[in-house]
Design a protein around this motif. Structure first.
Motif, PDB file in Angstrom:
ATOM      1  N   ALA A 126       0.810  -1.217   0.000  1.00 46.25           N
ATOM      2  CA  ALA A 126       0.000   0.000   0.000  1.00 46.25           C
ATOM      3  C   ALA A 126       0.844   1.268   0.000  1.00 46.25           C
ATOM      4  O   ALA A 126       0.377   2.323  -0.437  1.00 46.25           O
ATOM      5  CB  ALA A 126      -0.938  -0.003   1.206  1.00 46.25           C
ATOM      6  N   ASP A 127       2.092   1.164   0.476  1.00 44.71           N
ATOM      7  CA  ASP A 127       2.957   2.349   0.460  1.00 44.71           C
ATOM      8  C   ASP A 127       3.684   2.521  -0.873  1.00 44.71           C
ATOM      9  O   ASP A 127       4.492   3.444  -1.039  1.00 44.71           O
ATOM     10  CB  ASP A 127       3.973   2.288   1.604  1.00 44.71           C
ATOM     11  N   GLY A 128       3.412   1.635  -1.835  1.00 51.17           N
ATOM     12  CA  GLY A 128       4.004   1.743  -3.158  1.00 51.17           C
ATOM     13  C   GLY A 128       5.265   0.931  -3.347  1.00 51.17           C
ATOM     14  O   GLY A 128       5.785   0.839  -4.468  1.00 51.17           O
ATOM     15  N   SER A 129       5.769   0.329  -2.282  1.00 50.28           N
ATOM     16  CA  SER A 129       6.982  -0.485  -2.419  1.00 50.28           C
ATOM     17  C   SER A 129       6.647  -1.834  -3.059  1.00 50.28           C
ATOM     18  O   SER A 129       5.554  -2.376  -2.856  1.00 50.28           O
ATOM     19  CB  SER A 129       7.642  -0.699  -1.058  1.00 50.28           C
ATOM     20  N   ILE A 130       7.593  -2.357  -3.834  1.00 50.50           N
ATOM     21  CA  ILE A 130       7.364  -3.616  -4.548  1.00 50.50           C
ATOM     22  C   ILE A 130       7.957  -4.759  -3.735  1.00 50.50           C
ATOM     23  O   ILE A 130       9.172  -4.832  -3.532  1.00 50.50           O
ATOM     24  CB  ILE A 130       8.000  -3.569  -5.955  1.00 50.50           C
ATOM     25  N   ARG A 131       7.091  -5.648  -3.264  1.00 48.82           N
ATOM     26  CA  ARG A 131       7.565  -6.832  -2.539  1.00 48.82           C
ATOM     27  C   ARG A 131       7.947  -7.934  -3.517  1.00 48.82           C
ATOM     28  O   ARG A 131       8.961  -8.609  -3.332  1.00 48.82           O
ATOM     29  CB  ARG A 131       6.481  -7.335  -1.579  1.00 48.82           C
ATOM     30  N   THR A 132       7.122  -8.107  -4.575  1.00 49.78           N
ATOM     31  CA  THR A 132       7.392  -9.143  -5.570  1.00 49.78           C
ATOM     32  C   THR A 132       7.223  -8.546  -6.955  1.00 49.78           C
ATOM     33  O   THR A 132       6.126  -8.078  -7.299  1.00 49.78           O
ATOM     34  CB  THR A 132       6.439 -10.339  -5.416  1.00 49.78           C
ATOM     35  N   ALA A 133       8.292  -8.536  -7.727  1.00 53.08           N
ATOM     36  CA  ALA A 133       8.200  -8.022  -9.100  1.00 53.08           C
ATOM     37  C   ALA A 133       7.508  -9.056  -9.987  1.00 53.08           C
ATOM     38  O   ALA A 133       7.628 -10.262  -9.772  1.00 53.08           O
ATOM     39  CB  ALA A 133       9.591  -7.709  -9.635  1.00 53.08           C
ATOM     40  N   VAL A 134       6.786  -8.574 -10.977  1.00 49.26           N
ATOM     41  CA  VAL A 134       6.085  -9.472 -11.898  1.00 49.26           C
ATOM     42  C   VAL A 134       7.063 -10.007 -12.939  1.00 49.26           C
ATOM     43  O   VAL A 134       7.991  -9.304 -13.361  1.00 49.26           O
ATOM     44  CB  VAL A 134       4.903  -8.745 -12.577  1.00 49.26           C
ATOM     45  N   ASP A 135       6.867 -11.263 -13.341  1.00 47.94           N
ATOM     46  CA  ASP A 135       7.691 -11.881 -14.378  1.00 47.94           C
ATOM     47  C   ASP A 135       6.977 -11.735 -15.719  1.00 47.94           C
ATOM     48  O   ASP A 135       5.902 -12.316 -15.911  1.00 47.94           O
ATOM     49  CB  ASP A 135       7.912 -13.358 -14.062  1.00 47.94           C
ATOM     50  N   PRO A 136       7.519 -10.968 -16.656  1.00 47.11           N
ATOM     51  CA  PRO A 136       6.847 -10.773 -17.953  1.00 47.11           C
ATOM     52  C   PRO A 136       6.539 -12.087 -18.670  1.00 47.11           C
ATOM     53  O   PRO A 136       5.522 -12.195 -19.371  1.00 47.11           O
ATOM     54  CB  PRO A 136       7.850  -9.930 -18.743  1.00 47.11           C
ATOM     55  N   ALA A 137       7.383 -13.096 -18.507  1.00 47.62           N
ATOM     56  CA  ALA A 137       7.138 -14.389 -19.160  1.00 47.62           C
ATOM     57  C   ALA A 137       5.861 -15.035 -18.625  1.00 47.62           C
ATOM     58  O   ALA A 137       5.102 -15.652 -19.392  1.00 47.62           O
ATOM     59  CB  ALA A 137       8.338 -15.317 -18.951  1.00 47.62           C
ATOM     60  N   ASP A 138       5.611 -14.900 -17.313  1.00 50.67           N
ATOM     61  CA  ASP A 138       4.372 -15.434 -16.737  1.00 50.67           C
ATOM     62  C   ASP A 138       3.154 -14.725 -17.331  1.00 50.67           C
ATOM     63  O   ASP A 138       2.134 -15.354 -17.633  1.00 50.67           O
ATOM     64  CB  ASP A 138       4.371 -15.253 -15.219  1.00 50.67           C
TER      65      ASP A 138
END
Length: 686
Positions: A126-138
């Motif tokens: 919610a604070d805008g920090s990324i815990r897990t980046a998305v994998d473009p291949a997925d």
């Protein structure tokens, strides 16, 4: 015909209404032609050609119900959703509301099936920090999976993307590399605002409409290009403003109430010019009755609208209440022996029984024809040479009269009264139930059938008077011509008012204001100026819902001049006005910044619609006929409404006929023509 000409086109379910205005010559013309449901482009072109060569038009502005109909009839595209792991059911869970408030029955089917909502591993806090980046291949693998399942459009909706859209942007880029069309959207593009369900619903519905609206607009642009049209083609938004077709293709969800909104804009302009700042609009078309309230000269804008249960769109829209009570609404006796009118409609095909096109069930229009209120020898719209009164009477007797033990005339009058009661209920909903005294408001009926019921609504609700515009049947088309350009932006900010760094908020407002300004400026439409309007969604800490707070500031060269005390004072005034009190000692939070750029169109002088100086009441008299009121026939004067001079007073009972609508002045009422050619219907003073 000059390049300064502009045409407003409102495509309804039964008729397509058009208003042509030559800005250089201050000349206008109107037209009403049958709509072609399923092939709207045909009726669109047919209407345009009544004004001459399409290639000579400077601009065309279109109010459309394509998006509305697709949502109500569930006829949008097959959509796939890629969302954060654990959040695939947001669309189905909604706000834990139910179709039926009381009882454990009723169901809801989302516009996107569960097997078309697929999760991907990613997480933004919610604070805008990324815990897990998305994998473009997925993302690409899921996109291919959804394509194989038949998806036409794709929506990417990640939790907390309003706070940081980085993961959504990466997913959007990856998906577009494998998706075969442009119908791919992400929630941060559609609604970068807190509230997960509302953002999900709005984004999903945008994707649901994108292929349909895109094909529709593409077809219209194609046929216009085929006619040599090289001018500007724009679309009316649900907020009452106008946007380019490119923006309409990208944000079709903003057209959900396009047609009705144009009518409200025109009604507001007409009412203000006539000297009435408080007015309730009533747009009676072939399938529905749309009601909106204008107080203090301003239409009400809602931040969020529910089109149908579970179909929530969070984007600024003019507040419009719609019921299924139009001219084509079918009258029937239900299983309990009660007479009902609507919501089922005969539409334009086959239409009312009196059209003779195969429908055997009576409609509200059939009842008005049988009662003599609609002239069967001169029907509006040019679709038919005459209406079949006897067929309408037989259908009313068979389906309503006989089951209820009434003759045909009593049954026809009962149909009209039930319809009037339903319309009156909608008017009370937007007035009395929201704290407004209807006695302080005029009713402005328009659409093809609104003026038929003006007197009855005036009496039933206790309204001040009825204000019937000069051309009630094409009011929405007029609204297309006079509507300003508008672009709305929203951004969640989540700031506490105490300790606020106003300079930081000011710079965000400057950036948002410039961006919105550039969108309107790029539309290529002549405007006198572009105004930037700011509003904050705010609440006291601990409250769930926000209130809209208009800020008395404008965009300067590098600042808006906003400060903390200005915000606090504006919030307290808004809260006081809405709840008649303020709360002391409770911190205040700013949730969302809303920015609107409004391109003010050149002033349209409504005096251009006024009766000519040589209009004569003697020339306006067409004769008399028998019309049924209150259980009996009355000898009723018939007038050519457009030939009545300014200042003419007509006592009821009377019928005022014109090519686009019919106005009924009931016994005990009187009508007079004002300086702009409007008809004012009031109670006669004994």
């Amino acid at each position: 015909m000059s390049g300064a000409s502009i045409v407003g086109v409102d495509v309804g379910g039964t008729f397509t209404d058009l208003f042509f205005y030559d800005e250089a010559k201050s000349e206008f013309r109107t037209a009403k032609v049958p709509s072609q449901r399923g092939n709207e482009a045909e009726g669109f072109l047919l209407g345009l050609k009544t004004f001459g060569h399409i290639r000579d038009f400077g601009a065309i502005v279109h109010g459309t119900t394509v998006g509305t109909n697709a949502l109500l009839e569930r006829k949008g595209a097959r959509v796939g959703i890629i969302t954060t792991a654990g959040f695939r059911d947001v669309l189905e869970m909604r706000r834990r509301d139910r179709p039926q408030t009381w009882g454990l029955w009723g169901d809801f089917v989302p516009v996107v099936d569960r097997d078309m909502r697929v999760e991907v591993d990613e997480r933004v806090l919610a604070d805008g920090s990324i815990r897990t980046a998305v994998d473009p291949a997925d993302v690409q693998a899921i996109a291919r999976q959804l394509l194989l399942a038949g998806a036409e459009a794709l929506a990417i909706i990640f939790i907390n993307a309003y706070a940081n859209p980085a993961n959504e942007r990466a997913a959007l880029f990856a998906a577009r590399e494998v998706w075969p069309n442009d119908d791919v959207v992400a929630s941060h593009e559609i609604l970068p605002e807190i509230r997960e369900f509302e953002r999900t619903s709005t984004t999903a519905l945008n994707a649901y409409l994108q292929p349909l609206v895109g094909r529709y607009l593409g077809k219209l642009q194609g046929v216009l290009a085929g006619e040599g049209f090289g001018g500007q083609f724009h679309i009316v938004q649900s907020n009452g403003g106008v946007m380019s077709t490119a923006m309409a293709r990208k944000f079709p969800v903003r057209t959900a109430l396009s047609g009705p909104a144009a009518g409200v804009i025109a009604a507001g302009a007409i009412a203000r010019a006539a000297g009435y700042d408080n007015v309730i609009t009533g747009d009676l078309g072939g399938t529905s009755f749309d009601v909106s309230l204008i107080a203090g000269g301003q239409a009400s804008l809602a931040a969020q609208t529910t089109i149908d249960f579970g179909l929530v769109i969070r984007t600024p829209m003019i507040e419009i209440t719609t019921i299924g009570a139009g001219g084509g609404s079918i009258a029937h006796v239900d299983r309990g022996g009660l007479l009902q009118v609507g919501p089922e409609s005969a539409g334009s095909v086959p239409g009312p029984v009196c059209y003779g096109a195969g429908n055997g069930r009576p409609t509200l229009t059939d009842a008005n024809v049988v009662l003599g209120r609609i002239n069967a020898e001169r029907p509006i719209g040019g679709k038919l040479a005459r209406l079949d009164v006897e067929a309408a009477k037989a259908a009313i007797l068979a389906h309503v009269g006989t089951p209820l033990g009434l003759d045909a005339m009593a049954a026809a009058e009962a149909i009209v009264r039930i319809a009037n009661a339903r319309m009156a209920g909608a008017i009370r909903l937007v007035s009395i139930e929201r704290g407004h005294d209807p006695g302080n408001f005029a009713i402005m009926p328009f659409g093809g059938g609104g003026a038929l019921h003006a007197g009855a609504l005036l009496r039933e609700v206790g309204l001040k008077l009825a204000l019937v515009p000069r051309f009630p049947g094409i009011t929405s088309a007029l609204g297309c011509v006079i509507a300003d350009l508008r672009h709305d932006q929203v951004q969640t900010v989540n700031l506490m008012l105490d300790g606020l760094d106003a300079s930081v908020l000011d710079q965000r407002m400057v950036v948002e204001g410039r961006a919105a300004h550039d969108v309107v400026a790029a539309a290529g439409v002549q405007v006198d100026r572009i105004d930037i309007v700011y509003e904050l969604d705010m609440h006291y800490v601990g409250q769930t819902h926000t209130i809209g707070v208009s800020l008395p500031v404008s965009l300067g060269e590098a600042t808006t001049g906003i400060d903390t005390e200005t915000i606090r004072e504006a919030f307290e005034q808004s809260y006081q006005a809405q709840f008649s009190r303020k709360l002391s000692g409770i911190p205040v939070k700013i949730v969302t910044l809303r920015t609107a750029a409004i391109g003010r169109r050149p002033h349209f002088d409504l005096a251009a619609l006024a009766p000519s100086a040589d209009a004569s009441i003697d020339n306006a008299r067409l004769g008399e006929r028998q019309v049924w009121f209150d259980g009996a026939w009355h000898v009723t004067a018939i007038w050519a409404r457009l030939d009545l001079p300014v200042g003419a007073v007509i006592a009821g009972p009377a019928i005022l006929e014109q090519p686009d609508a019919t106005t009924v002045v009931e016994p005990g009422l009187a009508a007079r023509v004002d300086a702009l050619g409007n008809i004012l219907i009031e109670r006669q003073i004994a």
